[in-house]
Design an enzyme around this catalytic site. Structure first.
Site, mmCIF file in Angstrom:
data_model
loop_
_atom_site.group_PDB
_atom_site.id
_atom_site.type_symbol
_atom_site.label_atom_id
_atom_site.label_comp_id
_atom_site.label_asym_id
_atom_site.label_seq_id
_atom_site.Cartn_x
_atom_site.Cartn_y
_atom_site.Cartn_z
ATOM 1 N N LYS A 35 -3.424 -11.864 -2.207
ATOM 2 C CA LYS A 35 -4.028 -10.630 -2.945
ATOM 3 C C LYS A 35 -4.475 -9.525 -2.079
ATOM 4 O O LYS A 35 -4.735 -9.784 -1.026
ATOM 5 C CB LYS A 35 -5.301 -11.355 -3.734
ATOM 6 C CG LYS A 35 -6.509 -11.808 -3.059
ATOM 7 C CD LYS A 35 -7.348 -12.594 -3.971
ATOM 8 C CE LYS A 35 -8.346 -13.029 -2.988
ATOM 9 N NZ LYS A 35 -9.448 -14.242 -3.838
ATOM 10 N N ARG A 130 -17.942 -17.786 -12.738
ATOM 11 C CA ARG A 130 -17.279 -16.510 -13.298
ATOM 12 C C ARG A 130 -16.100 -16.657 -13.924
ATOM 13 O O ARG A 130 -16.002 -16.410 -15.038
ATOM 14 C CB ARG A 130 -16.608 -16.036 -11.866
ATOM 15 C CG ARG A 130 -17.679 -15.431 -10.749
ATOM 16 C CD ARG A 130 -16.673 -14.720 -9.647
ATOM 17 N NE ARG A 130 -15.555 -15.462 -9.083
ATOM 18 C CZ ARG A 130 -14.883 -15.283 -8.021
ATOM 19 N NH1 ARG A 130 -15.380 -14.268 -7.115
ATOM 20 N NH2 ARG A 130 -14.113 -15.814 -7.532
ATOM 21 N N TYR A 253 -24.224 13.543 13.260
ATOM 22 C CA TYR A 253 -24.896 13.742 11.938
ATOM 23 C C TYR A 253 -26.356 13.118 12.039
ATOM 24 O O TYR A 253 -26.347 11.802 12.214
ATOM 25 C CB TYR A 253 -24.226 13.503 10.673
ATOM 26 C CG TYR A 253 -22.973 14.234 10.505
ATOM 27 C CD1 TYR A 253 -23.010 15.637 10.208
ATOM 28 C CD2 TYR A 253 -21.694 13.691 10.360
ATOM 29 C CE1 TYR A 253 -21.746 16.318 10.080
ATOM 30 C CE2 TYR A 253 -20.863 14.356 10.056
ATOM 31 C CZ TYR A 253 -20.705 15.743 9.840
ATOM 32 O OH TYR A 253 -19.546 16.448 9.661
ATOM 33 N N MET A 301 -16.636 10.992 9.009
ATOM 34 C CA MET A 301 -15.424 10.777 8.066
ATOM 35 C C MET A 301 -14.219 10.414 8.997
ATOM 36 O O MET A 301 -13.345 9.544 8.740
ATOM 37 C CB MET A 301 -15.023 12.095 7.232
ATOM 38 C CG MET A 301 -13.979 11.752 6.246
ATOM 39 S SD MET A 301 -13.359 13.034 5.487
ATOM 40 C CE MET A 301 -14.841 12.922 4.108
HETATM 41 C C1 LIG Z 1 -9.269 -15.217 -2.956
HETATM 42 C C2 LIG Z 1 -9.159 -16.634 -3.388
HETATM 43 C C3 LIG Z 1 -9.119 -17.816 -2.770
HETATM 44 C C4 LIG Z 1 -8.965 -17.513 -0.950
HETATM 45 O O1 LIG Z 1 -10.171 -17.316 -0.598
HETATM 46 P P1 LIG Z 1 -10.627 -17.362 0.950
HETATM 47 O O2 LIG Z 1 -12.131 -17.680 0.881
HETATM 48 O O3 LIG Z 1 -9.932 -15.903 1.277
HETATM 49 O O4 LIG Z 1 -9.960 -18.468 1.506
HETATM 50 C C5 LIG Z 1 -8.680 -18.968 -3.148
HETATM 51 N N1 LIG Z 1 -8.761 -19.206 -4.442
HETATM 52 C C6 LIG Z 1 -9.066 -18.098 -5.151
HETATM 53 C C7 LIG Z 1 -8.928 -18.369 -6.911
HETATM 54 C C8 LIG Z 1 -9.178 -16.948 -4.948
HETATM 55 O O5 LIG Z 1 -9.267 -15.842 -5.701
#
Ligand SMILES: *Cc1c(COP(=O)(O)O)cnc(C)c1O
Length: 356
Positions: A35, A130, A253, A301
């Site tokens: 993802k 969640r 800065y 930046m």
């Molecule tokens: C992001 C995610 C993972 C992976 O989590 P990590 O901590 O990066 O291994 C696994 N299961 C779900 C449902 C996730 O959203």
């Protein structure tokens, strides 16, 4: 010439890390989690290193389509499921597996016209609070899902809140087993932390993400020191200027850093618009010419400034590693009060990235 800033994705490290996930969970199939554009590494760039996986987990329909275009014919799991009825057409077209975590999604599936059944992962909320059905409501949801004509295989899924910490997963495993009792079907429970530290949660499928990129689920490098995981990204730049400042002179800065003695300061082509955290304080580690030194003054930046006292030979063009093979991303992240996940995902669009 472009600015001398770039990120390199190490294909061999990704493959190594996937093999390590397999070594830790040898009986489980793997959803390699890609993802957020493969945690900032780039889906297309990460794919060759991870193609020995059993399936890919992600969130965006567009990323799923891209994986199909890259030639991946195996399973793809939508970790958050879908959001609108039209999403189901895409799921059908690309033969995706989807999480189902609420009645609204089940209703959409009931109404959908599909060319073939969709495999789903029915999500239980075992304590994370969640997504998902509570253990008490899980069986009813499963019965309902099973009755939907368009639903194929149903895998039971949950997600842990504390697999990397002292609370652990026992309370969630107990809740999961209670809610799933007597229900047939494969199980999918473990994120990276549970792959590494909770073998009792490995079951049929595991879902490692961060470990594939060589960073620590807990944010602590010591926790993965003995695993053999290797950083999959190096973020590098060069010195574009050097200043020699006198005692009492300040840098950058807000004049947050004042030299206590005469010193050389290197100016690095990398700033918060590139994804380097602006909140990184003085002392955050940086490698210049192979020597570990530290940030001084505020990150701006497009530039940041480093102490060249430990590397007297450094000059314009000297190589700078912001994180990567020699400087663990978690060490930079913890100095900045965050975790490696956030830094790798934040690499900016303007940074050229290449795989090797
Ligand atoms: C992001 C995610 C993972 C992976 O989590 P990590 O901590 O990066 O291994 C696994 N299961 C779900 C449902 C996730 O959203």
């Amino acid at each position: 010439m472009p600015r001398p800033l770039s990120a390199t994705i190490h294909t061999a490290a990704l493959a190594n890390n996937l093999a390590i996930a397999r070594k830790y969970a040898p009986k489980s199939k793997i959803w390699a989690v890609v993802k957020a554009n493969a945690y900032g590494h780039g889906l297309a760039r990460a794919f060759p290193g991870l193609r020995a996986t059993d399936g890919f987990g992600l969130l965006d329909l567009e990323e799923a389509a891209k994986l199909r275009e890259l030639g991946w014919a195996g399973p793809i799991l939508l970790l958050e499921g879908f959001f609108r009825p039209t999403d189901i057409d895409v799921i059908d077209r690309y033969s995706l597996t989807t999480a189902v975590h609420c009645d609204e999604q089940l209703r959409m599936l009931e109404m959908a016209r599909l060319s073939k059944p969709i495999n789903i992962q029915l999500k239980m909320n075992s304590g994370m609070n969640r997504l998902g059905y509570t253990p008490e409501k899980f069986r009813a949801a499963w019965e309902r899902a099973r009755a939907v004509q368009g639903v194929g295989q149903i895998t039971l899924m949950t997600h842990f809140s504390d697999a990397d910490g002292p609370r652990g997963i026992a309370h969630q495993l107990e809740a999961f087993e209670r809610g799933a009792e007597g229900i047939a079907g494969a199980r999918s429970l473990a994120n990276s932390a549970a792959v590494l530290w909770h073998p009792d949660a490995h079951v049929d499928w595991v879902r490692p993400g961060i470990m594939l990129y060589g960073a620590s689920p807990s944010g602590l490098t010591a926790d993965i020191a003995d695993t053999g995981l290797k950083p999959a990204m190096t973020f590098q730049s060069e010195l574009i200027a050097v200043q020699t400042v006198s005692a009492g002179s300040s840098i950058g800065y807000g004049s947050t850093f004042t030299a206590g003695a005469p010193m050389r300061v290197g100016v690095v082509a990398c700033g918060y618009a590139d994804g380097y955290p602006r909140v990184a304080p003085e002392g955050t580690p940086v490698i210049v010419d192979g020597v570990r030194t530290k940030l001084v003054g505020r990150v701006s930046m497009d530039m940041l400034t480093v102490d060249l006292t430990p590397c007297p030979n450094a000059g314009i063009g000297s190589r700078v590693e912001l994180w990567g093979a020699n400087l663990l991303i978690d060490d930079v992240a913890s100095a900045a009060g965050t975790i490696g996940y956030e830094l790798m995902c934040a690499i900016a669009q303007r940074v050229p990235v290449r795989a090797e």
